[in-house]
Enzyme design. Sequence first.
Site: not given
Length: 377
Positions: A227, A235, A244, A270
């Site tokens: 992760d 973000n 992204d 993620e």
Amino acid sequence: MSLARSPADSERGMSRGAFWLMLRRIAVFAGCVDMVYLLAFFALGMPVMALVNLLSASMYAAAYVLLGKRRNLPAVALMWTEVLGHAGACTVLLGWDSGTHYFLLVFLPAVAVSRSPRHAIAAMGFVLAVYLGLDALTQAVPVVYPLAPGPLMALRWLSITVVFVMFAYTARYYTQRVHEAEGRLYDLATTDTLSGLWNRRQFLQMAHAEIDRARRHHTPLVLVLADIDHFKRVNDQHGHDTGDRVIQHVAGLMRHQARTGDLIGRWGGEEFVMLLPMTDGDGALELSERMRASVEQIACQHGGVTVPVTMSLGVCEVLPGQSLDHAFKNADAALYTAKNAGRNQVCVAPLALPARPTAPQAARSTVEAQAHALPAA
């Protein structure tokens, strides 16, 4: 109104692009054939027929240029005019036995793949009507330029050969396009479009097969969940485009570190998942640590901004008789322990191996204590 293109729209666009590319190649091939006929008619002492072929070659050259400029409709109209006029004139002037009427048939493959069945049927009906009309006309009128049996047979065989080659090329071309389309559809169905890794559905399908194989052959198998740390912060601070790009960056690093035969997928958001066949706990720990260090050391670059990234991983050895769901629970618990211990480290589920979280050194004792506290499988 959304301007995004669906996969179906993309496939239709690719199909149309393949059609126009094929038509452009046919224009080149047909122009070269006309030049061969030009030389043949000059050798037979028929300059008028040679000039007809010179005109036809010029029309194909113009169609080629128009197709290159994406002026497709004028190009198609020019090619239709050339084939209908040239094949019709040569059939009337040289007779039915010359075989030049076969060139009318080259329309059929292109017409058959028309997007509109109604237009395709109408066009094929038109070609059939012209073909039958030429047959009737040549029965009613005398041959203008009669040829001796030898040259006539050679001309007919040449016509048959050229049409045969064009049909074979068209069939082969579309077969290749179908295979390519099948490959694209397979990729869409099995691959995560953002990361390029296996999607969740495909990963699970392959993972179950690997577990069955490991049971049959009594070989070790390890599941790893990974992760990206503080991904929401990326973000929020840099935007979803950068987020992204971070996912793509991490996926690329993981793929680079992985070995042939390792399965890597994007589990969602993620989070990533790996299944490592023929690998014991020590080997999985070493590989996971290499991946973690690679992500930490190689920052993501996007839009002139450097985004440092770290990753936490949970490792679980899949024991004989253990289900994939059970292995996921253990790997997820190990990942949760690594997250709680400060992130940017690898934690091993204790019932598969002794819990041995790695890096940073300051958090090692805390990770070990929490790893040993995991519930029994």
